[in-house]
Structures are given as structure tokens and as C-alpha cells.
Design a protein around this motif. Structure first.
Motif, mmCIF file in Angstrom:
data_model
loop_
_atom_site.group_PDB
_atom_site.id
_atom_site.type_symbol
_atom_site.label_atom_id
_atom_site.label_comp_id
_atom_site.label_asym_id
_atom_site.label_seq_id
_atom_site.Cartn_x
_atom_site.Cartn_y
_atom_site.Cartn_z
ATOM 1 N N GLN A 72 0.836 -1.199 0.000
ATOM 2 C CA GLN A 72 0.000 0.000 0.000
ATOM 3 C C GLN A 72 0.875 1.255 0.000
ATOM 4 O O GLN A 72 1.555 1.540 0.981
ATOM 5 N N PRO A 73 0.884 1.995 -1.099
ATOM 6 C CA PRO A 73 1.715 3.207 -1.158
ATOM 7 C C PRO A 73 1.175 4.294 -0.237
ATOM 8 O O PRO A 73 -0.037 4.490 -0.128
ATOM 9 N N ILE A 74 2.074 4.990 0.419
ATOM 10 C CA ILE A 74 1.712 6.105 1.300
ATOM 11 C C ILE A 74 2.447 7.374 0.873
ATOM 12 O O ILE A 74 1.843 8.368 0.473
ATOM 13 N N GLU A 75 3.768 7.307 0.941
ATOM 14 C CA GLU A 75 4.606 8.479 0.651
ATOM 15 C C GLU A 75 4.951 8.619 -0.816
ATOM 16 O O GLU A 75 5.577 9.605 -1.226
ATOM 17 N N HIS A 76 4.536 7.672 -1.629
ATOM 18 C CA HIS A 76 5.043 7.563 -2.992
ATOM 19 C C HIS A 76 4.620 8.718 -3.903
ATOM 20 O O HIS A 76 5.412 9.206 -4.715
ATOM 21 N N LEU A 77 3.378 9.156 -3.778
ATOM 22 C CA LEU A 77 2.920 10.263 -4.617
ATOM 23 C C LEU A 77 3.770 11.505 -4.400
ATOM 24 O O LEU A 77 4.272 12.115 -5.351
ATOM 25 N N MET A 78 3.927 11.878 -3.137
ATOM 26 C CA MET A 78 4.687 13.090 -2.851
ATOM 27 C C MET A 78 6.167 12.913 -3.173
ATOM 28 O O MET A 78 6.833 13.849 -3.636
ATOM 29 N N ALA A 79 6.679 11.709 -2.965
ATOM 30 C CA ALA A 79 8.087 11.459 -3.269
ATOM 31 C C ALA A 79 8.363 11.646 -4.761
ATOM 32 O O ALA A 79 9.376 12.241 -5.151
ATOM 33 N N LEU A 80 7.462 11.166 -5.603
ATOM 34 C CA LEU A 80 7.669 11.310 -7.039
ATOM 35 C C LEU A 80 7.328 12.717 -7.517
ATOM 36 O O LEU A 80 7.949 13.219 -8.459
ATOM 37 N N ARG A 81 6.350 13.353 -6.886
ATOM 38 C CA ARG A 81 6.050 14.738 -7.245
ATOM 39 C C ARG A 81 7.223 15.666 -6.955
ATOM 40 O O ARG A 81 7.333 16.746 -7.549
ATOM 41 N N ALA A 82 8.099 15.254 -6.045
ATOM 42 C CA ALA A 82 9.252 16.081 -5.687
ATOM 43 C C ALA A 82 10.344 16.052 -6.750
ATOM 44 O O ALA A 82 11.262 16.879 -6.717
ATOM 45 N N ALA A 89 0.522 10.591 1.818
ATOM 46 C CA ALA A 89 1.183 11.543 2.703
ATOM 47 C C ALA A 89 0.636 12.957 2.499
ATOM 48 O O ALA A 89 0.357 13.376 1.376
ATOM 49 N N THR A 90 0.501 13.673 3.610
ATOM 50 C CA THR A 90 -0.075 15.022 3.554
ATOM 51 C C THR A 90 0.944 16.068 3.113
ATOM 52 O O THR A 90 0.574 17.159 2.656
ATOM 53 N N MET A 91 2.223 15.751 3.266
ATOM 54 C CA MET A 91 3.278 16.689 2.869
ATOM 55 C C MET A 91 3.064 17.164 1.430
ATOM 56 O O MET A 91 2.782 16.372 0.547
ATOM 57 N N GLY A 92 3.198 18.463 1.214
ATOM 58 C CA GLY A 92 3.091 19.006 -0.135
ATOM 59 C C GLY A 92 1.753 19.649 -0.449
ATOM 60 O O GLY A 92 1.642 20.418 -1.409
ATOM 61 N N TRP A 93 0.730 19.349 0.345
ATOM 62 C CA TRP A 93 -0.604 19.886 0.066
ATOM 63 C C TRP A 93 -0.803 21.307 0.601
ATOM 64 O O TRP A 93 -1.671 22.035 0.116
ATOM 65 N N TYR A 94 -0.003 21.701 1.577
ATOM 66 C CA TYR A 94 -0.299 22.972 2.238
ATOM 67 C C TYR A 94 -0.062 24.186 1.347
ATOM 68 O O TYR A 94 -0.611 25.271 1.590
#
Length: 667
Positions: free
Chosen positions: A479-489, A617-622
């Protein structure tokens, strides 16, 4: 050739090789940074390839039927830059003198698009080797498509220079195994077997029998005992060229830092020789000690022979290709179009529109899209890492590439890193738009390849499915959690997480049109289909984010992927409670960030409270919701349970959005 003529030629060869050696040494010395050891040891190999054996045209580095050269041990970049300069590529001496400096075209490791003649970006060891496998896959497929009796517009080799470090890396094992399985007979790897790594002798960490390893991979393997023996190296390369059913490895025993006082030691690997050692090296090899960036006229004249030879070979190919186009006009037009990276006119009319009558998993929608456009985009080519039945990335009317090289389905096996690096190589070759696919959580295995694809602006498509805890019972390992934000970075990598089948079609269109690296995060579970006509999905996705409902002035709900249908339901509940919410789908952060300030202000006005929800992960949304906004996400690992239960227990629910919205509006 008489003995006297042979002696004269040998002297000229050595003069030309030493010119290459000392361009590299001087570049590193002037920069006070770099790797002189490999250029000193491998210059004879580079000389033979660029001067004599490779088919290339320095005046046109993009000639489609050129041989490709990949410097997998990219730290030896000074060797490559010297060879390109001496061969007549548009890389003047001033650029060699600015090696590793800001704004130069001679960066510390080769970068595609920065230096004429550099085929791919290398540096992270093993990836050049793996991308070369992709280049060779592309050559084999395109040759099967276009070549006919007496007409062979696709007929070239891929050459690789690699070192011990490349072969230590796990990706080389994945890629070499795949290359042997696929029978890539046009792939020739020259292994710089110098017995030294940065930490010291290779016996500290690398004692395997490389020869037997590659024989086990079904490679054609040869050994050359002396890296300065031009006759033996040339004979081995020509024998490799004659082998058409297996890739070839030529193990060449070289001396790192040949000719220098530090030869054969780790001291010559990764730092400049220093003034005294540089003078000593020049003295040892009979070179003027007081001259830097010096190329004798005889050596330059000798190197320049490739310029005319290359132009002639290119002109002969072009004449034959004109005849080919007369004999096969449709294939000729397709070759020109795909080589120029142009999509067929009107191809987008084949994109499906999904009715909003039953839910569809976005992975299934992706399969429908692929097969719908397959006929008008024959250059679309790829496969999965042993997950075709799960990622749904297969062309139903095409055979396997392994069985028939005309086939568009590549079975990469469980080799995620090797697969995505090969995809980058296929893209770098030209003429194809490649994709690779696996579960999203396994993007960790291949992240470095995704980064390299973005860095070199490869038109590579990375397809990931099972994009959230919604996949369910397989649990947190999958189950991916941090993957979206990690790749968006990752800079220059376009993200796509479509909300439904129609957004999936739009995201595929954008990925094909943008001609750069992108990834898709697609759902395993079925998702409600958004009415394409009512909500103008295609146009909305062009902006990266768009309003499905812009009427609410109290609060804005933002989501991606499977959570978009959730906020649509939440907006209905809020309306019943007297709170009017606008609903925004944001399938691509990157594309949204490219929009004008006016568009952003109209879609997400600063003064309006915002809630974002995404099953990750919520990181990146703010940056979108502001410091006073709310982000609902998952900042812990998931759990093994049916998908709907996992989502609900982890707070990805309508009720949670409604609760937070009510609190936020009251503030």
C-alpha cells in the motif's frame, strides 16, 4: 600494407590515442576535479570505436541509423568529451577547458541534451548499461517493423563502456539477464576490467567470475588481455558484430591511470593527478610536458577522417531511404513521423469517452485507452514487471516482443529498476514511446530510473497501479503512502492521478503530447465515472486542476484520484447542512503549477477556506490549502483489510471531510 606503413600507422594511432588521453587529463587538472584514471586506461577503446568502428556522423548527432555509444561509467566523462571533440562534434576546445564549470557543455557526468553526441545521461552506475539494453530493444523492434529485403533503414549497434562499479550494481544483473533472454545481438559491452575501485583493489568487494556470469546470461563473451592491444580489441569487437543472436561482453584488462606514477592504484580514480604527476605522465608517454589541451596536427587530421566518412555513410543511407520510401510509402511516412516525435494527425479522435453509468477502475480504463489508440500510435510500446494481468498494460492484438520482435508487448520480468531504465533507453533511441508498469509501491525499486528519465526529459511513461490503501488485503507492504509526494518532488516529472475513467483518458492524452517523463497512479478498485460532457473533463485536465462544481463560496474541497468521488458526496452532505462547497479535482500538481496566476486565483481564491484529501502523505498539500487549511491524508503505514474498510479506518471518508469542513467554516 608494408611493414614500414604499418609502423607509421601504429605511431599515428598512438599519437591520436595520447591526444585523447591528455585532453582528458588536462581537463581534469584544470578543473581540479574529475576522474583521470579511466580515460588514461580506456582511450584505446574509445579511439577504435569513434575513429574506426562506429557508424556515426559528427555533423548530425541525431542521424537515426547511427551507432549509439553509452559511457555507463559516466565519471569518465572527460574521455567522452575528448572523443567527441576530436571526432568533429560541435564541442569546441573551449568547452573542454571549462570541464565541470557552471554553464559549460561538459558537466561532471554526461547529460543528454547538454552535449552533442551524448546519447543518455549517465553517472549513477549501472543505469547506462541498463539504458543501453533499452536502446538495443528499440533497435531490434524497429528493425523488425521497417526492414525488408534489400531495404534496411534500421541497422545499427549499441556500444557500452562500463566498469566494475556498473557490474556490481544490482541493476546490471537485472538488465544483463533481460538482454540475454531477449537475444539482443546488436548490443556490445566493453568491460573496463582494471581491478581497481574507489576504495581499493576490487578483490575487497568484487570477486565473482564475470565471464561465467555473463555466459550464464546467454551472452557471447570474449576477453582481451591487454587494453593497449588495438589489434586484439578490434578483432573482439568485429567478432561481437558478427554475433547476431546474443549480446556481447568484451572483457578488456586495462591499467587505470595508464602511464601515470599512480597507475594501477585507487589514487588515480577520482581526483586530478596534480601538477607533478601530470608532467610525469606526459613524460612517460612522450608528450610535451609544457603544453595543455594540445593536439598535434597529425593526430587531429587522423581523427578528422571520421567526419568525411560519417557524412558519406549518412548520405548513402539517406539515398537508400528515399528509395525505401518509394517502395514502402506508408512505412516511410511513419518512420519520418515517429523519428521526429510527432503524433499522427487526429489521433486523439480515437480516445474513448466513458459513460457515467457504471464504475470503472482507472487501471482498466488505462487498458481501454491503450488499445483504443494502438492503431494510430504504433510507436506506443512497452510492458510490465511480471504484472501485466494486474496493471492491465497489454496490447490485445500484438504478440510478445520475445516471441516476435514486431510485437509491442515486452515482458520485463520482476525487474522494476531494470525495466524503467530500459524504458528510458527506448525513449532515448527515438521512434518509440515506451512505457513500463508495476504496482505503485514498487516505484521505490525504480525511483532512480524515474529521476534519470526526468533529468534527461525522456518521453518515458511510468504506469503505476494499486495506487493507495484502497488496494486492500495485500496490506502495508503493497500500500503506497509516501510515494505520490516522493515522485512529485522530482523536477521535470509530470504526475497524473486521475479521478475516473475519463480523466484517465485525458491524462494519457497529455502524457503522450507532453513528450517528457510522466507517471500515472491508477486505482485497483472501481471508481464512479464523471460525466465527460457535463464537467468538461478533457479541458479541465489540461490545466492540471479544475472545478467540478464552482458554485460553493463557503469552502473548497480538493482531491485527486479515488478521493474526488468522495468529495463530491461530501459536498452534497454539506449542502444539506447549509454549507456550500466548491469541488476541485487536481489530477496533476505539475501541470497545475504551470498555469497562470490568474487561473490559480480563480480556481483556489486565497480567502476561501480549503480542505484537501488524498489517500497518501499530507506533505506538499499545504501550498494549495494555505496554513489555515486542512489536509486529510495518511501519514502512517496502512493495514491489511478490504479496501473500503482500510480507507475508512484511516480517515479517508465522507464523514471525515464533512466534520472538518463544518469546523473550518465555523472558524
Amino acid at each position: 600494407m608494408s611493414a614500414q606503413q604499418q609502423d607509421s600507422q601504429n605511431e599515428l594511432d598512438q599519437l591520436s590515442i595520447n591526444a585523447l588521453r591528455f585532453l582528458a587529463v588536462d581537463a581534469v587538472e584544470k578543473a581540479k576535479s574529475g576522474h583521470p584514471g579511466a580515460p588514461l586506461g580506456c582511450a584505446p577503446i574509445a579511439y577504435l570505436l569513434y575513429h574506426k568502428l562506429m557508424k556515426h556522423d559528427p555533423s548530425d548527432p541525431k542521424w537515426s541509423d547511427r551507432d549509439r555509444f553509452i559511457l555507463s561509467n559516466g565519471h569518465a566523462s572527460a574521455l567522452l568529451y575528448g572523443a567527441l571533440h576530436l571526432s568533429g562534434y560541435d564541442l569546441p576546445m573551449e568547452q573542454l577547458e571549462q570541464f565541470r564549470q557552471w554553464g559549460s557543455h561538459t558537466p561532471g557526468h554526461p547529460e543528454y541534451g547538454e552535449t552533442p553526441g551524448v546519447e543518455v545521461t549517465t553517472g549513477p552506475l549501472g543505469q547506462g548499461f541498463a539504458m543501453a539494453v533499452g536502446l538495443s530493444i528499440a533497435e531490434k523492434h524497429l528493425a523488425a517493423i521497417y526492414n525488408h529485403e534489400n531495404h534496411t533503414p534500421v541497422d545499427h549497434h549499441t556500444y557500452v563502456l562500463c566498469g566494475d562499479g556498473d557490474l556490481m550494481e544490482g541493476i546490471s544483473h537485472e538488465s544483463a539477464s533481460l538482454a540475454g533472454t531477449l537475444g539482443l545481438g546488436k548490443l556490445i559491452v566493453l568491460y573496463d576490467d582494471n581491478l581497481i575501485s574507489l576504495d581499493g583493489p576490487t578483490e575487497l568487494s568484487f570477486t565473482e567470475d564475470v565471464t561465467r556470469r555473463f555466459e550464464a546470461y546467454h551472452w557471447h563473451v570474449q576477453s582481451v588481455a591487454d587494453g593497449n592491444d588495438l589489434v586484439a580489441i578490434e578483432a573482439a569487437i568485429r567478432a561481437a558484430q558478427a554475433e547476431t543472436t546474443r549480446p556481447s561482453l568484451i572483457r578488456v584488462r586495462t591499467v587505470i591511470g595508464y602511464g601515470s606514477p599512480k597507475a594501477g592504484t585507487k589514487a588515480v580514480h577520482g581526483e586530478a593527478l596534480g601538477a607533478e604527476a601530470t608532467k610525469a605522465t606526459k613524460k612517460n608517454l612522450g608528450w610535451p610536458e609544457d603544453k595543455s589541451f594540445y593536439v598535434p596536427d597529425e593526430a587531429r587530421k587522423n581523427w578528422n577522417l571520421i567526419k568525411e566518412r560519417g557524412k558519406k555513410a549518412h548520405a548513402e543511407w539517406q539515398t537508400k531511404f528515399e528509395d525505401y520510401k518509394k517502395a514502402y510509402p506508408e512505412l516511410g511516412e511513419q518512420y519520418d513521423r515517429t523519428t521526429a516525435m510527432k503524433l499522427a494527425k487526429g489521433w486523439e479522435s480515437k480516445l474513448p469517452v466513458f459513460p457515467a453509468d457504471k464504475p470503472v477502475a482507472t487501471r482498466n480504463a488505462g487498458q481501454v485507452v491503450m488499445n483504443a489508440v494502438a492503431g494510430v500510435i504504433p510507436e506506443l510500446f512497452g510492458g510490465a514487471a511480471d504484472l501485466t494481468s494486474s496493471t492491465k498494460t497489454i496490447f490485445k492484438d500484438s504478440p510478445s516482443f520475445h516471441v516476435d520482435p514486431k510485437g509491442r508487448n515486452v515482458f520485463f520480468g520482476v525487474r522494476e529498476f531494470g525495466m524503467m531504465a530500459a524504458v528510458n533507453g527506448i525513449a532515448a533511441h527515438g521512434g518509440l514511446i515506451p512505457f513500463g508498469s508495476t504496482f505503485f509501491t514498487f516505484s521505490d525499486y525504480c525511483r532512480s530510473a524515474l529521476r534519470m528519465g526526468a533529468l534527461q526529459s525522456s518521453h518515458s511513461l511510468y504506469i503505476f497501479t494499486h495506487d493507495s490503501v484502497g488496494l486492500g488485503e495485500d496490506g502495508p507492504t503493497h500500500q503506497p503512502i509516501e510515494h505520490l509526494m516522493a515522485l512529485r518532488a522530482i523536477p521535470q516529472l509530470t504526475d497524473f492521478r486521475p479521478a475516473d475513467a475519463n480523466e484517465t483518458a485525458a491524462c494519457w492524452r497529455l502524457a503522450l503530447e507532453r513528450k517528457s517523463a510522466s507517471f500515472m497512479a491508477l486505482s485497483r478498485q472501481d471508481l464512479p465515472v464523471i460525466d465527460n460532457e457535463k464537467f468538461k473533463v478533457q479541458d479541465g485536465c489540461n490545466h492540471g486542476a479544475y472545478a467540478l462544481d464552482a458554485s460553493g463560496k463557503d469552502i473548497i474541497l480538493i482531491a485527486t484520484g479515488s478521493e474526488v468521488s468522495l468529495i463530491l458526496k461530501a459536498a452534497e452532505e454539506l449542502k444539506a447542512a447549509g454549507i456550500n462547497a466548491s469541488v476541485v479535482s487536481m489530477p496533476s500538481f505539475k501541470i497545475y503549477d504551470e498555469q497562470s496566476d490568474e487561473y490559480k486565483a480563480s480556481l483556489l481564491p486565497e480567502a476561501t477556506p480549503k480542505i484537501a484529501i488524498e489517500a497518501g502523505a499530507t506533505m506538499g498539500w499545504y501550498k494549495y490549502v494555505g496554513h489555515n487549511g486542512v489536509v486529510i491524508g495518511i501519514d502512517r503505514f496502512g493495514a491489511s483489510a478490504p479496501g473500503p474498510i482500510a480507507l475508512e479506518k484511516l480517515g479517508i471518508s465522507v464523514a471525515n471531510v464533512v466534520e472538518h469542513a463544518k469546523k473550518l467554516v465555523k472558524k
